[in-house]
Every structure is written in structure tokens, then in C-alpha cells.
Design a protein around this motif. Structure first.
Motif, PDB file in Angstrom:
ATOM      1  N   TYR A 184       0.851  -1.185   0.000  1.00 20.75           N
ATOM      2  CA  TYR A 184       0.000   0.000   0.000  1.00 20.75           C
ATOM      3  C   TYR A 184       0.890   1.239   0.000  1.00 20.75           C
ATOM      4  O   TYR A 184       1.779   1.380   0.843  1.00 20.75           O
ATOM      5  CB  TYR A 184      -0.898  -0.011   1.236  1.00 20.75           C
ATOM      6  CG  TYR A 184      -1.878   1.132   1.322  1.00 20.75           C
ATOM      7  CD1 TYR A 184      -2.969   1.189   0.470  1.00 20.75           C
ATOM      8  CD2 TYR A 184      -1.716   2.138   2.266  1.00 20.75           C
ATOM      9  CE1 TYR A 184      -3.883   2.226   0.553  1.00 20.75           C
ATOM     10  CE2 TYR A 184      -2.619   3.187   2.349  1.00 20.75           C
ATOM     11  CZ  TYR A 184      -3.706   3.222   1.493  1.00 20.75           C
ATOM     12  OH  TYR A 184      -4.604   4.244   1.578  1.00 20.75           O
ATOM     13  N   GLN A 231       1.372   7.385  -6.326  1.00 22.45           N
ATOM     14  CA  GLN A 231       0.278   8.130  -5.715  1.00 22.45           C
ATOM     15  C   GLN A 231      -0.110   7.481  -4.395  1.00 22.45           C
ATOM     16  O   GLN A 231      -0.221   6.254  -4.285  1.00 22.45           O
ATOM     17  CB  GLN A 231      -0.919   8.136  -6.666  1.00 22.45           C
ATOM     18  CG  GLN A 231      -2.148   8.862  -6.131  1.00 22.45           C
ATOM     19  CD  GLN A 231      -3.314   8.773  -7.090  1.00 22.45           C
ATOM     20  OE1 GLN A 231      -3.131   8.593  -8.291  1.00 22.45           O
ATOM     21  NE2 GLN A 231      -4.519   8.879  -6.560  1.00 22.45           N
ATOM     22  N   ILE A 260      -2.667   3.988  -3.489  1.00 25.60           N
ATOM     23  CA  ILE A 260      -2.776   2.937  -4.493  1.00 25.60           C
ATOM     24  C   ILE A 260      -2.030   1.697  -3.995  1.00 25.60           C
ATOM     25  O   ILE A 260      -1.284   1.738  -3.015  1.00 25.60           O
ATOM     26  CB  ILE A 260      -2.225   3.377  -5.864  1.00 25.60           C
ATOM     27  CG1 ILE A 260      -0.689   3.548  -5.812  1.00 25.60           C
ATOM     28  CG2 ILE A 260      -2.898   4.643  -6.337  1.00 25.60           C
ATOM     29  CD1 ILE A 260      -0.066   3.708  -7.170  1.00 25.60           C
ATOM     30  N   TYR A 261      -2.231   0.584  -4.695  1.00 22.31           N
ATOM     31  CA  TYR A 261      -1.552  -0.658  -4.365  1.00 22.31           C
ATOM     32  C   TYR A 261      -0.507  -0.959  -5.431  1.00 22.31           C
ATOM     33  O   TYR A 261      -0.713  -0.702  -6.617  1.00 22.31           O
ATOM     34  CB  TYR A 261      -2.553  -1.800  -4.266  1.00 22.31           C
ATOM     35  CG  TYR A 261      -3.466  -1.691  -3.062  1.00 22.31           C
ATOM     36  CD1 TYR A 261      -3.136  -2.290  -1.855  1.00 22.31           C
ATOM     37  CD2 TYR A 261      -4.656  -0.966  -3.131  1.00 22.31           C
ATOM     38  CE1 TYR A 261      -3.962  -2.178  -0.751  1.00 22.31           C
ATOM     39  CE2 TYR A 261      -5.488  -0.839  -2.037  1.00 22.31           C
ATOM     40  CZ  TYR A 261      -5.135  -1.452  -0.847  1.00 22.31           C
ATOM     41  OH  TYR A 261      -5.958  -1.338   0.245  1.00 22.31           O
ATOM     42  N   GLU A 313       1.156  -0.895 -10.869  1.00 21.18           N
ATOM     43  CA  GLU A 313       0.342   0.002 -10.049  1.00 21.18           C
ATOM     44  C   GLU A 313      -1.141  -0.288 -10.245  1.00 21.18           C
ATOM     45  O   GLU A 313      -1.579  -0.562 -11.351  1.00 21.18           O
ATOM     46  CB  GLU A 313       0.610   1.463 -10.424  1.00 21.18           C
ATOM     47  CG  GLU A 313       2.029   1.921 -10.219  1.00 21.18           C
ATOM     48  CD  GLU A 313       2.206   3.375 -10.626  1.00 21.18           C
ATOM     49  OE1 GLU A 313       1.369   4.199 -10.229  1.00 21.18           O
ATOM     50  OE2 GLU A 313       3.165   3.665 -11.352  1.00 21.18           O
ATOM     51  N   TYR A 314      -1.896  -0.195  -9.160  1.00 21.48           N
ATOM     52  CA  TYR A 314      -3.336  -0.403  -9.231  1.00 21.48           C
ATOM     53  C   TYR A 314      -4.054   0.740  -8.525  1.00 21.48           C
ATOM     54  O   TYR A 314      -3.885   0.946  -7.332  1.00 21.48           O
ATOM     55  CB  TYR A 314      -3.728  -1.733  -8.575  1.00 21.48           C
ATOM     56  CG  TYR A 314      -3.273  -2.946  -9.353  1.00 21.48           C
ATOM     57  CD1 TYR A 314      -4.071  -3.489 -10.345  1.00 21.48           C
ATOM     58  CD2 TYR A 314      -2.035  -3.534  -9.101  1.00 21.48           C
ATOM     59  CE1 TYR A 314      -3.662  -4.598 -11.069  1.00 21.48           C
ATOM     60  CE2 TYR A 314      -1.617  -4.641  -9.826  1.00 21.48           C
ATOM     61  CZ  TYR A 314      -2.440  -5.165 -10.802  1.00 21.48           C
ATOM     62  OH  TYR A 314      -2.032  -6.256 -11.523  1.00 21.48           O
ATOM     63  N   ASN A 315      -4.803   1.477  -9.283  1.00 19.32           N
ATOM     64  CA  ASN A 315      -5.666   2.519  -8.737  1.00 19.32           C
ATOM     65  C   ASN A 315      -7.039   2.265  -9.325  1.00 19.32           C
ATOM     66  O   ASN A 315      -7.473   2.930 -10.267  1.00 19.32           O
ATOM     67  CB  ASN A 315      -5.145   3.903  -9.104  1.00 19.32           C
ATOM     68  CG  ASN A 315      -5.883   5.004  -8.374  1.00 19.32           C
ATOM     69  OD1 ASN A 315      -6.645   4.750  -7.455  1.00 19.32           O
ATOM     70  ND2 ASN A 315      -5.660   6.231  -8.791  1.00 19.32           N
ATOM     71  N   ARG A 320     -12.245  -3.654  -5.533  1.00 20.73           N
ATOM     72  CA  ARG A 320     -11.759  -2.812  -6.624  1.00 20.73           C
ATOM     73  C   ARG A 320     -11.306  -3.686  -7.790  1.00 20.73           C
ATOM     74  O   ARG A 320     -10.750  -4.771  -7.573  1.00 20.73           O
ATOM     75  CB  ARG A 320     -10.607  -1.914  -6.154  1.00 20.73           C
ATOM     76  CG  ARG A 320     -11.065  -0.846  -5.179  1.00 20.73           C
ATOM     77  CD  ARG A 320      -9.963   0.133  -4.822  1.00 20.73           C
ATOM     78  NE  ARG A 320     -10.473   1.170  -3.941  1.00 20.73           N
ATOM     79  CZ  ARG A 320     -11.050   2.296  -4.357  1.00 20.73           C
ATOM     80  NH1 ARG A 320     -11.169   2.523  -5.666  1.00 20.73           N
ATOM     81  NH2 ARG A 320     -11.495   3.200  -3.506  1.00 20.73           N
ATOM     82  N   THR A 350      -8.060  -6.301  -2.008  1.00 21.31           N
ATOM     83  CA  THR A 350      -8.678  -5.015  -1.681  1.00 21.31           C
ATOM     84  C   THR A 350     -10.130  -5.173  -1.238  1.00 21.31           C
ATOM     85  O   THR A 350     -10.785  -4.183  -0.893  1.00 21.31           O
ATOM     86  CB  THR A 350      -8.640  -4.056  -2.893  1.00 21.31           C
ATOM     87  OG1 THR A 350      -9.332  -4.642  -4.008  1.00 21.31           O
ATOM     88  CG2 THR A 350      -7.204  -3.739  -3.294  1.00 21.31           C
TER      89      THR A 350
END
Length: 336
Positions: A47, A155, A158-159, A166-168, A184, A332
Motif C-alpha cells: 500500500y 500516488q 494505491i496498491y 500500479e493499481y488505482n 476494486r 482489496t
């Protein structure tokens, strides 16, 4: 085990029969371990946080900070080295806001990386946060990976997997009638060519055609299915506080209902993912036409029902491209 009402749980059996009819060329399957389980248990998802936010949160409420962050895997990016101990086993880092935290770099490989760096160098730190001190008044990051000479900044919120995936993602909150399940999905899943609604006998769910996402795979399906099973609706004489054995028995019957013509016994396991979260799990190889597919079932039960998931893929490196996406969804997920 109480008997279920005589109605189908979900229409996955139809999906399997449709796949049988697909014309597919012959390829030798590269049989490997069940990929989702391996990813969940061995691939930490971090995270993204900032030192400033960690310090402010820790000072504001030490007990809540421990609840939120102790043993949590986080990534700190856009930070630079503030101090390096003589033995290279510890550094402090800063994010440029005069905020500092301590990083345990005693791992042999991490020490070697630190030994080649200097104060002021920018790095990315992936690690596990541990709350310490009397009254939870301090914390430390135990480094698992350090990326040297990188000013890249993720950012906040995000994960991230270590390879910098990256995962947003997009929040989904309408899986259950009560809205108690939230998860998510990657933004690439959220389009008409990938995401499809499933509704069978009142059971709402989603089907995701992952092989429609680049790199597009027209030869072998890679699909993910998710639905919510309401205990009160589908279990006769439903228990108010069902035991774990009762729940696992229900989950095994859900699997049997989906497979229909498969007579093998189903034993649900309780496993933990890399971040320590418990999930119910079952896997098998399933013959579809001339090919054997891997099916991995994941369940997250709560007092009112069960979130049910199925990941289906042909076990060859060329045709399995979204395992981390699925792991992101699962990790998530919150169930209230």
C-alpha cells in the motif's frame, strides 16, 4: 449440513459447456502450480503511503495507528536517504517535508544495496511496518526490497506489486443487496468488452473476460467470476451464526453445483494470503474439450452470506496474463 433449496446457485455450468464447443488448436500445456494461490501467498501487495501521513497518523492516535498499520506491507516512494548506520543495517529516510522514519536494512541483500548508496540518494522502499515502543510510540519499516537511485513517486493510497505494477482501481459496491461487499477492479476491467452482468435465480454477479484485455488471447479463455450467495435465501433452516465447518460444507456444495457432472470430492481449505488475510480456497484441473483448465475457487464468508469467486485459465505462460489483477481484487475486498 442443512439441505439447500432445490434451485441452481449460478449458471457457471452453462459457461463451461460453451467453452467445450470452441475450436482450439493443440498446444502442450505448461502445467505449473495454481497461479492465483501462489500469487496470493507469496507476492506481497504494498500500500503506497507517505512518511508525513504515517507520522501524523501515529501521533494523532497511537492505538488506531497500530490497528491500521502494524504488520502491514507498504511502499514509500520519492524518498531519500537521511542517514546510514556504520554497519548498513539501518537507515533513516525523508520525503522532503522534514519527516523521517527508520528502515531496518539488515537483510543481507538489502545491506549490499545500501552499501553502494550515499546520504541524499533517492530510493523506493518496499517493506512491512512494525509498531514498536512503550505505548506504541514508534514504528519501523523492515525492508524487503530497495530500488536504488529512483525518484519515482507512487500516488498515495494505491496498491503496488514489487515489479511496480500500479493499481488505482474502480470501486464496485453493488455485488450484494446489502452493499456489504466492496472490492476494486483494475480500470482495464471496467468496459463492455470485459465486464458482463450475471443474474441467475436472483443471484447477482459479474463475469470478467480477461483474455479480451491486452495482450488479447483468442485461443484460450482466462475468466474471472464473482457473485454473492445469500444464506437466508438459499439455505433451508439457515443458522444465525454458522460454524466454519457448516460454511465450508456450503462452499463445497456451491463448487459441486457449478461443476455439476464432476463426481470428485471437494475439500475446502483455509489459507492465508501474503498479507495475513484468511480466505477459503479450493482448486482443481477441469477437462474442457481436449484441454485441461485450472479452476481456482476463493470464498470470503460473512454472517449473512458468502462472496464466491472463480478464476479459470489454461495453464500456459502465454495465456495467463492477469493473475495479479485477480489478486488485487481479492486483497482489496472488504466484507462487513
Amino acid at each position: 449440513m442443512k439441505k439447500m433449496k432445490n434451485k441452481k446457485i449460478i449458471c457457471f455450468a452453462i459457461m463451461l459447456s460453451l467453452i467445450v464447443g470452441l475450436a482450439m488448436p493443440v498446444y502442450a500445456a505448461n502445467q505449473q502450480a495454481y497461479r492465483l494461490r501462489y500469487c496470493l501467498q507469496n507476492d506481497h501487495m504494498y500500500y503506497s503511503e507517505t512518511i508525513l501521513n504515517l507520522n501524523v497518523s501515529q501521533r494523532a492516535d497511537k492505538d488506531q495507528f497500530k490497528k491500521d498499520y502494524d504488520d502491514r506491507y507498504i511502499v514509500l516512494s520519492g524518498v531519500k536517504i537521511n542517514t546510514i548506520s556504520n554497519n548498513k543495517k539501518e537507515i533513516t529516510i525523508t520525503d522532503g517535508n522534514d519527516t523521517i522514519c527508520t528502515v531496518d536494512t539488515s537483510d543481507k541483500e538489502i545491506k549490499e544495496i545500501i552499501g553502494s548508496l550515499s546520504v541524499g540518494d533517492y530510493i523506493i522502499v518496499y517493506g512491512k511496518l512494525s509498531v514498536k515502543g512503550i505505548g506504541n510510540d514508534s514504528y519501523e519499516i523492515e525492508a524487503e526490497h530497495v530500488v536504488a537511485h529512483s525518484s519515482r513517486s507512487f500516488q498515495k493510497g494505491i496498491y503496488v506489486f514489487y515489479s511496480d505494477d500500479e493499481y488505482n482501481g474502480v470501486l464496485i459496491s453493488d455485488l450484494s443487496v446489502r452493499g456489504n461487499v466492496k472490492y476494486r477492479i483494475p480500470s482495464t476491467w471496467n468496459n463492455e468488452y470485459v465486464k458482463d452482468n450475471n443474474n441467475n435465480n436472483g443471484v447477482k454477479g459479474y463475469q470478467y473476460y480477461l483474455n479480451a484485455i491486452a495482450p488479447i488471447n483468442k485461443l484460450f479463455p482466462e475468466n474471472f467470476y464473482i457473485f454473492y450467495f445469500e444464506n437466508e435465501t438459499y439455505i433451508v433452516n439457515n443458522q444465525e451464526n454458522p460454524s466454519e465447518s457448516f460454511i465450508k460444507d456450503v462452499e463445497s456444495k456451491i463448487v459441486k453445483n457449478i461443476l455439476q457432472d464432476d463426481d470428485r470430492s471437494v475439500k475446502i481449505e483455509v489459507i492465508k494470503d501474503a498479507n495475513g488475510n484468511e480466505i477459503h480456497y479450493y482448486h482443481l484441473s477441469y477437462q474442457i474439450g481436449d484441454y485441461e483448465y485450472n479452476l481456482e475457487f476463493v470464498f470470503k464468508p460473512d454472517k449473512k452470506g458468502i462472496t464466491c469467486m472463480l478464476y479459470l485459465y489454461y495453464p500456459n505462460d502465454a495465456y495467463v496474463n492477469h493473475t495479479r489483477d485477480v489478486a488485487y481484487l481479492i486483497e482489496t475486498m472488504t466484507v462487513e
